[in-house]
Write a protein that holds these residues in place. Sequence first.
Motif, PDB file in Angstrom:
ATOM      1  N   GLY A   1      58.937  25.235   6.056  1.00 16.39           N
ATOM      2  CA  GLY A   1      58.149  25.134   4.886  1.00 16.39           C
ATOM      3  C   GLY A   1      58.378  26.290   4.032  1.00 16.39           C
ATOM      4  N   GLU A   2      57.416  26.862   3.467  1.00 18.07           N
ATOM      5  CA  GLU A   2      57.714  27.868   2.340  1.00 18.07           C
ATOM      6  C   GLU A   2      57.926  29.378   2.957  1.00 18.07           C
ATOM      7  OE1 GLU A   2      58.209  26.810  -0.883  1.00 18.07           O
ATOM      8  OE2 GLU A   2      57.650  24.806  -0.522  1.00 18.07           O
ATOM      9  N   GLU A   3      57.998  29.537   4.200  1.00 12.61           N
ATOM     10  CA  GLU A   3      58.369  30.822   4.727  1.00 12.61           C
ATOM     11  C   GLU A   3      59.492  31.380   4.009  1.00 12.61           C
ATOM     12  OE1 GLU A   3      56.036  32.060   6.632  1.00 12.61           O
ATOM     13  OE2 GLU A   3      54.786  30.196   6.497  1.00 12.61           O
ATOM     14  N   ARG A   4      59.700  32.589   4.442  1.00  9.55           N
ATOM     15  CA  ARG A   4      60.737  33.532   4.010  1.00  9.55           C
ATOM     16  C   ARG A   4      62.052  32.892   5.007  1.00  9.55           C
ATOM     17  NH1 ARG A   4      58.986  39.744   3.925  1.00  9.55           N
ATOM     18  NH2 ARG A   4      57.186  39.144   3.060  1.00  9.55           N
ATOM     19  N   GLU A   5      61.797  32.630   6.101  1.00 11.60           N
ATOM     20  CA  GLU A   5      62.961  32.360   6.933  1.00 11.60           C
ATOM     21  C   GLU A   5      63.716  31.283   6.589  1.00 11.60           C
ATOM     22  OE1 GLU A   5      60.019  32.524   8.192  1.00 11.60           O
ATOM     23  OE2 GLU A   5      59.970  34.531   9.237  1.00 11.60           O
ATOM     24  N   ARG A   6      63.207  30.226   5.560  1.00 10.29           N
ATOM     25  CA  ARG A   6      63.986  29.265   4.798  1.00 10.29           C
ATOM     26  C   ARG A   6      65.231  29.893   3.782  1.00 10.29           C
ATOM     27  NH1 ARG A   6      61.517  25.277   0.354  1.00 10.29           N
ATOM     28  NH2 ARG A   6      63.451  23.635   0.277  1.00 10.29           N
ATOM     29  N   GLY A   7      65.030  31.007   3.389  1.00 10.72           N
ATOM     30  CA  GLY A   7      65.915  31.849   2.637  1.00 10.72           C
ATOM     31  C   GLY A   7      67.347  31.748   3.150  1.00 10.72           C
ATOM     32  N   PRO A   8      67.380  32.111   4.199  1.00  9.93           N
ATOM     33  CA  PRO A   8      68.915  32.139   4.895  1.00  9.93           C
ATOM     34  C   PRO A   8      69.464  30.956   5.227  1.00  9.93           C
ATOM     35  CG  PRO A   8      67.250  33.803   6.063  1.00  9.93           C
ATOM     36  CD  PRO A   8      66.478  32.931   5.173  1.00  9.93           C
ATOM     37  N   ALA A   9      68.643  29.925   5.588  1.00  9.69           N
ATOM     38  CA  ALA A   9      69.104  28.348   5.822  1.00  9.69           C
ATOM     39  C   ALA A   9      69.703  27.937   4.373  1.00  9.69           C
ATOM     40  CB  ALA A   9      68.140  27.625   6.416  1.00  9.69           C
ATOM     41  N   LEU A  10      68.820  28.301   3.360  1.00  9.37           N
ATOM     42  CA  LEU A  10      69.536  27.990   2.237  1.00  9.37           C
ATOM     43  C   LEU A  10      70.913  28.510   1.576  1.00  9.37           C
ATOM     44  CD1 LEU A  10      65.934  27.724   0.071  1.00  9.37           C
ATOM     45  CD2 LEU A  10      67.245  25.594   1.255  1.00  9.37           C
ATOM     46  N   LEU A  11      70.878  29.931   1.848  1.00  6.28           N
ATOM     47  CA  LEU A  11      71.954  30.684   1.455  1.00  6.28           C
ATOM     48  C   LEU A  11      73.145  30.192   2.376  1.00  6.28           C
ATOM     49  CD1 LEU A  11      70.619  34.323   1.417  1.00  6.28           C
ATOM     50  CD2 LEU A  11      71.756  32.978  -0.674  1.00  6.28           C
ATOM     51  N   ASP A  12      72.923  29.617   3.571  1.00  7.99           N
ATOM     52  CA  ASP A  12      74.031  29.209   4.576  1.00  7.99           C
ATOM     53  C   ASP A  12      74.611  28.000   3.674  1.00  7.99           C
ATOM     54  OD1 ASP A  12      75.782  29.288   6.840  1.00  7.99           O
ATOM     55  OD2 ASP A  12      74.682  27.506   7.491  1.00  7.99           O
ATOM     56  N   LEU A  13      73.659  27.120   3.168  1.00  6.23           N
ATOM     57  CA  LEU A  13      74.213  25.924   2.704  1.00  6.23           C
ATOM     58  C   LEU A  13      75.008  26.336   1.268  1.00  6.23           C
ATOM     59  CD1 LEU A  13      71.119  23.427   2.884  1.00  6.23           C
ATOM     60  CD2 LEU A  13      73.423  23.044   3.728  1.00  6.23           C
ATOM     61  N   LYS A  14      74.545  26.949   0.631  1.00  5.26           N
ATOM     62  CA  LYS A  14      75.221  27.775  -0.408  1.00  5.26           C
ATOM     63  C   LYS A  14      76.732  28.078  -0.070  1.00  5.26           C
ATOM     64  CE  LYS A  14      71.648  28.610  -3.869  1.00  5.26           C
ATOM     65  NZ  LYS A  14      70.940  29.831  -4.854  1.00  5.26           N
ATOM     66  N   LYS A  15      76.778  28.980   0.649  1.00  6.09           N
ATOM     67  CA  LYS A  15      78.173  29.242   1.064  1.00  6.09           C
ATOM     68  C   LYS A  15      78.975  28.243   1.839  1.00  6.09           C
ATOM     69  CE  LYS A  15      76.400  33.757   2.920  1.00  6.09           C
ATOM     70  NZ  LYS A  15      76.049  34.434   3.896  1.00  6.09           N
ATOM     71  N   GLN A  16      78.470  27.295   2.346  1.00  4.76           N
ATOM     72  CA  GLN A  16      79.240  26.190   2.887  1.00  4.76           C
ATOM     73  C   GLN A  16      79.648  25.397   1.654  1.00  4.76           C
ATOM     74  OE1 GLN A  16      80.413  25.231   5.719  1.00  4.76           O
ATOM     75  NE2 GLN A  16      79.173  27.166   6.680  1.00  4.76           N
ATOM     76  N   TYR A  17      78.569  25.250   0.592  1.00  9.69           N
ATOM     77  CA  TYR A  17      79.259  24.338  -0.726  1.00  9.69           C
ATOM     78  C   TYR A  17      80.250  25.353  -1.321  1.00  9.69           C
ATOM     79  CZ  TYR A  17      74.743  21.734  -0.544  1.00  9.69           C
ATOM     80  OH  TYR A  17      73.746  20.965   0.342  1.00  9.69           O
ATOM     81  N   ALA A  18      80.139  26.413  -1.384  1.00  8.92           N
ATOM     82  CA  ALA A  18      81.158  27.351  -2.051  1.00  8.92           C
ATOM     83  C   ALA A  18      82.690  27.091  -1.277  1.00  8.92           C
ATOM     84  CB  ALA A  18      80.782  28.631  -2.120  1.00  8.92           C
ATOM     85  N   LEU A  19      82.601  27.318  -0.108  1.00  9.22           N
ATOM     86  CA  LEU A  19      83.602  27.013   0.675  1.00  9.22           C
ATOM     87  C   LEU A  19      84.411  25.550   0.569  1.00  9.22           C
ATOM     88  CD1 LEU A  19      82.809  28.846   4.165  1.00  9.22           C
ATOM     89  CD2 LEU A  19      84.427  29.384   2.523  1.00  9.22           C
TER      90      LEU A  19
END
Length: 161
Positions: free
Chosen positions: A61-79
């Motif tokens: 949802g809108e919880e803080r825990e969503r942040g790390p999942a979004l950051l992981d996706l950004k890292k995968q995109y960059a890689l």
Amino acid sequence: MQTACEIKEAIPSISHPMADGIRCFLEAMDAFDQEQRWDHYVRIFDFGKKTNLYLTYADYGEERERGPALLDLKKQYALGGFDLNETEVPDYLPVVLEFCGHADAEAAGRVIFPYADRIVQLQKALQRIESPYAHLLRAVRQGIEIMQSESHIVALVGAGR
């Protein structure tokens, strides 16, 4: 970019499992005028908690825990050499699919496989409300299944089986 008419004309010549879902979607959308298409999209994806296109939303949802999942996706995109626009949210399904279209099969699998169940849930939710978008999600699901099968075969060959 191709128009819907160009895609519809090309579909009969494509012998791929995903083609039928795309064809069904385009045919179903023919029943809507442009304003109805916009209204349907906004109603289904912008206001539907179970039908929104943000793949991590169902879990966090809108919880803080969503942040790390979004950051992981950004890292995968960059890689994968994918340039994510600053205004785009990395778990937005069209962004994920765009990445998969540009990435090699291994990188694409690392990004989309963890969300395969969410995509199935989304497809089922769209089917329940009889949205034409269910056909597109069926095509996406079929694409993921093909990728998973190919990935499994590559793993077996790599393991010498």
